[in-house]
Design a protein around this motif. Structure first.
Motif, PDB file in Angstrom:
ATOM      1  N   SER A   1      -6.376 -73.643  36.536  1.00 10.30           N
ATOM      2  CA  SER A   1      -5.567 -73.091  37.633  1.00 10.30           C
ATOM      3  C   SER A   1      -6.377 -72.143  38.502  1.00 10.30           C
ATOM      4  CB  SER A   1      -4.350 -72.349  37.060  1.00 10.30           C
ATOM      5  OG  SER A   1      -4.764 -71.309  36.187  1.00 10.30           O
ATOM      6  N   VAL A   2      -7.452 -71.576  37.957  1.00 19.33           N
ATOM      7  CA  VAL A   2      -8.308 -70.673  38.715  1.00 19.33           C
ATOM      8  C   VAL A   2      -9.701 -70.712  38.104  1.00 19.33           C
ATOM      9  CG1 VAL A   2      -7.702 -68.663  37.297  1.00 19.33           C
ATOM     10  CG2 VAL A   2      -8.529 -68.318  39.650  1.00 19.33           C
ATOM     11  N   MET A   3     -10.738 -70.542  38.949  1.00 27.46           N
ATOM     12  CA  MET A   3     -12.119 -70.566  38.480  1.00 27.46           C
ATOM     13  C   MET A   3     -12.846 -69.313  38.941  1.00 27.46           C
ATOM     14  SD  MET A   3     -13.098 -73.347  36.764  1.00 27.46           S
ATOM     15  CE  MET A   3     -14.844 -73.532  37.141  1.00 27.46           C
TER      16      MET A   3
ATOM     17  N   ALA B   1     -15.339 -88.713  32.189  1.00 29.91           N
ATOM     18  CA  ALA B   1     -14.460 -88.154  33.219  1.00 29.91           C
ATOM     19  C   ALA B   1     -14.405 -86.638  33.125  1.00 29.91           C
ATOM     20  CB  ALA B   1     -13.064 -88.757  33.090  1.00 29.91           C
ATOM     21  N   SER B   2     -14.311 -86.098  31.916  1.00 32.10           N
ATOM     22  CA  SER B   2     -14.239 -84.644  31.745  1.00 32.10           C
ATOM     23  C   SER B   2     -15.520 -83.956  32.206  1.00 32.10           C
ATOM     24  CB  SER B   2     -13.952 -84.296  30.282  1.00 32.10           C
ATOM     25  OG  SER B   2     -12.657 -84.706  29.911  1.00 32.10           O
ATOM     26  N   LEU B   3     -16.668 -84.548  31.902  1.00 33.20           N
ATOM     27  CA  LEU B   3     -17.932 -83.961  32.305  1.00 33.20           C
ATOM     28  C   LEU B   3     -18.067 -83.923  33.822  1.00 33.20           C
ATOM     29  CD1 LEU B   3     -20.201 -85.686  29.653  1.00 33.20           C
ATOM     30  CD2 LEU B   3     -19.735 -83.228  29.795  1.00 33.20           C
ATOM     31  N   LEU B   4     -17.750 -85.026  34.476  1.00 32.70           N
ATOM     32  CA  LEU B   4     -17.936 -85.100  35.923  1.00 32.70           C
ATOM     33  C   LEU B   4     -16.872 -84.315  36.688  1.00 32.70           C
ATOM     34  CD1 LEU B   4     -18.978 -88.843  36.258  1.00 32.70           C
ATOM     35  CD2 LEU B   4     -20.435 -86.835  36.510  1.00 32.70           C
ATOM     36  N   GLU B   5     -15.648 -84.346  36.209  1.00 33.33           N
ATOM     37  CA  GLU B   5     -14.548 -83.744  36.961  1.00 33.33           C
ATOM     38  C   GLU B   5     -14.319 -82.274  36.641  1.00 33.33           C
ATOM     39  OE1 GLU B   5     -11.080 -86.194  36.418  1.00 33.33           O
ATOM     40  OE2 GLU B   5     -12.190 -88.030  36.929  1.00 33.33           O
ATOM     41  N   ARG B   6     -14.781 -81.825  35.463  1.00 32.42           N
ATOM     42  CA  ARG B   6     -14.571 -80.413  35.107  1.00 32.42           C
ATOM     43  C   ARG B   6     -15.869 -79.682  34.797  1.00 32.42           C
ATOM     44  NH1 ARG B   6     -10.055 -81.908  31.420  1.00 32.42           N
ATOM     45  NH2 ARG B   6     -11.448 -81.337  29.720  1.00 32.42           N
TER      46      ARG B   6
ATOM     47  N   ARG C   1     -10.095 -93.362  25.807  1.00 26.56           N
ATOM     48  CA  ARG C   1      -9.501 -92.032  25.813  1.00 26.56           C
ATOM     49  C   ARG C   1      -9.401 -91.522  27.232  1.00 26.56           C
ATOM     50  NH1 ARG C   1     -10.346 -88.825  21.251  1.00 26.56           N
ATOM     51  NH2 ARG C   1      -9.263 -87.217  22.433  1.00 26.56           N
ATOM     52  N   GLN C   2      -8.330 -90.782  27.504  1.00 24.25           N
ATOM     53  CA  GLN C   2      -8.213 -90.121  28.796  1.00 24.25           C
ATOM     54  C   GLN C   2      -9.145 -88.915  28.829  1.00 24.25           C
ATOM     55  OE1 GLN C   2      -3.979 -89.234  28.938  1.00 24.25           O
ATOM     56  NE2 GLN C   2      -3.662 -90.876  30.408  1.00 24.25           N
ATOM     57  N   GLY C   3      -9.433 -88.454  30.014  1.00 17.62           N
ATOM     58  CA  GLY C   3     -10.277 -87.280  30.160  1.00 17.62           C
ATOM     59  C   GLY C   3     -10.188 -86.726  31.562  1.00 17.62           C
ATOM     60  N   GLY C   4     -10.946 -85.662  31.804  1.00 16.17           N
ATOM     61  CA  GLY C   4     -11.032 -85.097  33.136  1.00 16.17           C
ATOM     62  C   GLY C   4      -9.747 -84.461  33.621  1.00 16.17           C
ATOM     63  N   LEU C   5      -9.563 -84.451  34.928  1.00 20.10           N
ATOM     64  CA  LEU C   5      -8.421 -83.792  35.551  1.00 20.10           C
ATOM     65  C   LEU C   5      -7.105 -84.490  35.221  1.00 20.10           C
ATOM     66  CD1 LEU C   5      -9.991 -83.000  39.040  1.00 20.10           C
ATOM     67  CD2 LEU C   5      -9.797 -81.498  37.039  1.00 20.10           C
ATOM     68  N   GLU C   6      -7.187 -85.726  34.754  1.00 21.67           N
ATOM     69  CA  GLU C   6      -5.991 -86.447  34.334  1.00 21.67           C
ATOM     70  C   GLU C   6      -5.346 -85.774  33.126  1.00 21.67           C
ATOM     71  OE1 GLU C   6      -5.083 -91.118  34.165  1.00 21.67           O
ATOM     72  OE2 GLU C   6      -6.584 -90.450  32.694  1.00 21.67           O
ATOM     73  N   VAL C   7      -6.174 -85.081  32.339  1.00 15.61           N
ATOM     74  CA  VAL C   7      -5.685 -84.423  31.133  1.00 15.61           C
ATOM     75  C   VAL C   7      -5.391 -82.943  31.374  1.00 15.61           C
ATOM     76  CG1 VAL C   7      -6.316 -83.749  28.778  1.00 15.61           C
ATOM     77  CG2 VAL C   7      -6.863 -86.040  29.606  1.00 15.61           C
ATOM     78  N   TRP C   8      -6.331 -82.265  32.053  1.00 11.78           N
ATOM     79  CA  TRP C   8      -6.160 -80.823  32.284  1.00 11.78           C
ATOM     80  C   TRP C   8      -7.009 -80.382  33.458  1.00 11.78           C
ATOM     81  CZ3 TRP C   8      -9.683 -76.684  31.990  1.00 11.78           C
ATOM     82  CH2 TRP C   8      -9.098 -75.408  32.050  1.00 11.78           C
ATOM     83  N   ALA C   9      -6.453 -79.485  34.276  1.00 15.01           N
ATOM     84  CA  ALA C   9      -7.189 -78.896  35.392  1.00 15.01           C
ATOM     85  C   ALA C   9      -7.020 -77.391  35.348  1.00 15.01           C
ATOM     86  CB  ALA C   9      -6.675 -79.445  36.718  1.00 15.01           C
TER      87      ALA C   9
END
Length: 267
Positions: free
Chosen positions: A26-28, A240-245, A16-24
């Motif tokens: 726009s503001v935090m 990927a999602s855990l580490l990148e987001r 499965r894809q994950g992380g910033l490849e799927v969604w980033a």
């Protein structure tokens, strides 16, 4: 669900894809009212991890070797992690000599200097003896990954099986670094854990979550039941999602909470 995150499930074994490849995002939300210095950032990491139980109060270091530098920021001997402030942070050179700061640093710092020397990816090295990690370390085992957050450690853990006593010389630390290899997390039998990261945000999140992963694994273990198996294909994207987001979200919330309760950490 937006079209950008819809995936094909024709092949359930496909990663499965994950992380910033799927969604980033726009503001935090900001972490603090203004930018933190490096010393303030590292002091915050100590107190955040102390709050998470990642602290035996006479032991442990976090070192930060910033890109392009050989010296490392580190905590001094004599202060508990939950009382470290920015002005307490020391700097040591690559051979563990204190070059800046008002306190001393123990020979155990060689664990860090030799890992930094061997691993360009290990910009931050965290070592301590959190309780639930130590329960599994006493059993000589790595945690079974029984929850989705454990995906962060997929293919990134190693068990150093033999307890060899205090690591207090460069030679002993070099030998330990060789045993750890390229693993991001090393459980040291009957001792504790070493966690590495690219920066304080990643390393703090990985360390805090590892203690929780060990607690979950132990609690599941003592039930005597068999945990559900996490599909490897799903864990790859989750990692990927855990580490990148998620790491950034964890850091932001943990530091904001810390600053509300203990603003003196920045002093």
């Amino acid at each position: 669900m937006s079209a950008a995150v819809v995936e094909s499930h024709d092949d359930p074994q496909a990663p499965r894809q994950g992380g910033l490849e799927v969604w980033a995002p726009s503001v935090m939300p900001p972490v603090s009212r203004g930018p933190l210095t490096d010393e303030q950032t590292l002091a915050a990491a100590f107190r955040v991890l102390a709050r998470e139980g990642f602290s035996e109060n006479m032991a442990g270091h976090i070192t930060w070797q910033r890109p392009g530098e050989t010296e490392m920021l580190v905590n001094p001997w004599g202060l508990w992690w939950d009382e470290v402030s920015a002005s307490d942070i020391c700097a040591v050179d690559e051979d563990a000599r204190v070059v800046r700061g008002r306190w001393d640093v123990t020979p155990a710092i060689h664990i860090h200097t030799e890992l930094h020397r061997a691993r360009q990816d290990a910009r931050v090295v965290v070592h301590n003896h959190p309780y639930h990690v130590c329960v599994l370390a006493a059993l000589g085992r790595l945690p079974e990954l029984v929850h989705q957050t454990g995906s962060m450690y997929l293919d990134d853990m190693v068990l150093v099986e033999e307890y060899g006593g205090e690591i207090d010389t460069p030679l002993r630390a070099q030998e330990l670094a060789e045993q750890i290899g390229d693993a991001k997390v090393a459980v040291l039998a009957s001792h504790g854990v070493i966690v590495t990261g690219a920066d304080p945000v990643e390393a703090t999140y990985r360390a805090a979550s590892f203690e929780r992963a060990c607690r979950l694994a132990y609690d599941v273990l003592i039930t005597g039941g068999t945990p559900l198996e996490l599909p490897r294909s799903a864990m790859i994207g989750m990692k990927a999602s855990l580490l990148e987001r998620a790491a950034e979200v964890y850091w932001g919330g943990a530091v904001r909470s810390l600053l509300r309760a203990e603003p003196e950490v920045l002093a």
